[in-house]
Design an enzyme around this catalytic site. Structure first.
Site, short mmCIF file in Angstrom:
data_model
loop_
_atom_site.label_atom_id
_atom_site.label_comp_id
_atom_site.label_asym_id
_atom_site.label_seq_id
_atom_site.Cartn_x
_atom_site.Cartn_y
_atom_site.Cartn_z
N HIS A 1 0.83 -1.23 0.00
CA HIS A 1 0.00 0.00 0.00
C HIS A 1 0.86 1.27 0.00
O HIS A 1 0.42 2.31 0.49
CB HIS A 1 -0.94 0.04 1.21
CG HIS A 1 -1.71 -1.22 1.42
ND1 HIS A 1 -2.97 -1.43 0.91
CD2 HIS A 1 -1.38 -2.37 2.08
CE1 HIS A 1 -3.40 -2.63 1.26
NE2 HIS A 1 -2.44 -3.23 1.95
N SER B 1 16.34 20.33 -16.98
CA SER B 1 15.20 21.19 -17.31
C SER B 1 15.74 22.43 -18.01
O SER B 1 16.82 22.91 -17.69
CB SER B 1 14.48 21.58 -16.02
OG SER B 1 13.78 22.79 -16.20
N LYS C 1 17.42 20.71 -11.83
CA LYS C 1 16.67 19.49 -12.10
C LYS C 1 17.50 18.39 -12.76
O LYS C 1 18.36 18.64 -13.59
CB LYS C 1 15.48 19.80 -13.01
CG LYS C 1 14.36 20.59 -12.36
CD LYS C 1 13.71 19.88 -11.19
CE LYS C 1 12.79 18.76 -11.61
NZ LYS C 1 11.56 19.26 -12.25
N GLU D 1 10.20 7.59 -17.10
CA GLU D 1 8.87 8.16 -17.38
C GLU D 1 8.40 7.74 -18.77
O GLU D 1 7.24 7.40 -18.99
CB GLU D 1 8.92 9.68 -17.28
CG GLU D 1 9.12 10.16 -15.86
CD GLU D 1 9.43 11.64 -15.80
OE1 GLU D 1 8.59 12.39 -15.31
OE2 GLU D 1 10.51 12.05 -16.28
#
Ligand code: ARG
Length: 461
Positions: free
Chosen positions: A157, A278, A284, A291
């Site tokens: 969970h 980025s 970043k 992804e």
């Protein structure tokens, strides 16, 4: 525009846009070698059956050999009138050997030809997909070896559950991929039925030896029914289903890696080569590779849906809708091959942060172990569960962890708690108690590693 393959009964050529809609060359050109191979087998079979004379046979084999070489060395030139790969090869055959080219297609249809090509393409290419899966499995085995001994929190969970070895976590992904490998092996064997000889739908009139054709092309056997031979695209759907499960395995892995690489978890850092920056925020470092892996899942499941919907209401044996079978398969194949290889490298090169993982292990994660402790003192498990629950509540009330409570605190809850309870709060000991086969103890994980290596070595042979 005239068409050599089917133009005879037409007074006019097709409208240019209708031709473009009909054409599949941009997709099926990649089956060129399989198409030539199938044609060589067909020329031999019709010759053997006595329907093709010796000189035409020789000419055809010679011409097809030249075309095969052109395809292999990438000098084969496609022309605007090439509707599909079958048309392109036959057009080139005319240019190469002249009128005898017209004898190749005796008793054959593009309907049995295209399924033969497609199956041959899959038979030729599935092994490289299996190899790519195995390269990711190898990456997990290496990580399993290298990171052995490092403990991390295990989750259910997404709540901290119990400590595990990170090697156990890596190997969990190995085993999911092992199921994929086994599925693709099974797929490969199931696929191996040669449809050539089914012709358009009813079976060829040429008395060819279908078993000999199948053998020459490397198929294990022949298809049993000519109608089913040209209609069947189960193998495209099967491929896409197995591929979908594989991408789902990759997507779950990707999600976990993305999460663990966040500042908040901080369990691992991805290598520079497998991250991106980025354009605005200089600080970043983004996990794009994972992804994209997660994102591609939609493409693959969409491809499966695409083929299933194509198949669901077809009225005939061959219907032109079936031409749409190849793009979803090819796209999925390419995506998987690329993704598997990149993910394998990204997994191999990432850095783990054992201290951060250890710091995330709260003593509460050993609550189950504490219940086991009470069980070993003779307390029934349900009661033990309750007594540990009370300890957790007590710690919460005192704003500390269960490791900060004193023996007196414990004994106020149950006299069965003794001084030795505190060693049951060690994550290392918690891990090492799980020696059951498939458990997270070092010795069990080592057994898994041995088993995993045997599977990989076995498949190399
Ligand atoms: N390009 C076609 C396909 O991929 C080949 C079969 C065409 N057959 C036909 N009867 N028009 O399905």
């Amino acid at each position: 525009m005239s068409n050599k393959l089917w133009g005879g009964r037409f007074e006019k050529g097709p409208d240019q846009q209708a031709f473009d809609l009909n054409a599949s060359i941009s997709i099926d050109a990649r089956m060129a070698l399989q198409d030539v191979k199938g044609s060589i087998a067909w020329a031999n079979a019709t010759h053997q059956a006595g329907w093709l004379d010796d000189s035409a046979h020789q000419n055809l084999i010679h011409g097809l050999g030249l075309i095969q070489a052109e395809i292999s060395n990438q000098s084969f030139q496609f022309k605007p009138q090439d509707e599909d790969i079958h048309t392109a090869v036959e057009r080139r055959l005319y240019e190469t050997i002249g009128a005898d080219a017209g004898k190749l297609h005796i008793g054959r249809s593009r309907n049995d030809q295209v399924v033969t090509d497609f199956k041959l393409w899959l038979l030729d290419n599935i092994p490289s997909l299996i190899a790519a899966i195995q390269s990711l499995q190898t990456a997990f085995v290496h990580r399993g070896d290298k990171d052995l001994g490092v403990i991390m929190p295990g989750y259910t969970h997404l709540q901290p559950a119990q400590p595990i070895l990170i090697s156990h976590f890596w190997l969990a992904h190995f085993w999911a991929l092992q199921r994929d490998v086994e599925k693709f092996h099974f797929y490969h064997s199931q696929l191996s039925q040669c449809p050539l000889g089914a012709a358009a739908l009813a079976g060829t009139t040429v008395p060819v030896d279908r078993h000999a054709i199948a053998q020459a092309l490397g198929f294990q056997t022949i298809t049993a029914n000519s109608l089913d031979s040209v209609a069947n695209r189960d193998y495209a759907a099967d491929f896409l289903y197995y591929a979908s499960l594989l991408t789902i395995h990759l997507s779950k892995l990707a999600e976990q890696i993305i999460l663990f690489s966040t500042h908040e978890f901080g369990f691992l850092t991805l290598a520079d080569e497998f991250t991106t920056g980025s354009s605005l925020m200089p600080q970043k470092k983004n996990p794009d590779v994972f992804e994209l892996t997660r994102g591609k899942t939609g493409e693959t499941i969409g491809a499966l849906t695409n083929i299933l919907i194509t198949l669901k209401g077809l009225p005939s044996t061959y219907d032109k809708d079936l031409q749409g079978d190849k793009l979803p398969v090819f796209t999925t194949f390419d995506t998987l091959l690329l993704t598997l290889n990149v993910v394998a490298k990204a997994i191999t090169t990432l850095t783990i942060h054992p201290k951060k993982m250890l710091a995330s292990l709260s003593p509460e994660m050993m609550a189950t172990d504490l219940a086991d402790y009470l069980v070993l003192k003779g307390i029934p498990f349900r009661e033990a569960h309750e007594l540990v629950g009370k300890v957790v509540l007590q710690a919460q009330t005192q704003h500390c962890t269960i490791a900060d409570l004193t023996l007196a605190d414990y004994q106020a809850i149950s006299p069965s708690y003794q001084e030795d309870l505190f060693e049951w709060l060690s994550p290392q000991k918690s891990v090492e108690r799980r020696t059951v086969p498939g458990g997270t103890a070092t010795q069990s994980v080592q057994q898994q590693l041995t088993q995993a290596k045997q599977l990989l070595n076995h498949s190399e042979k």
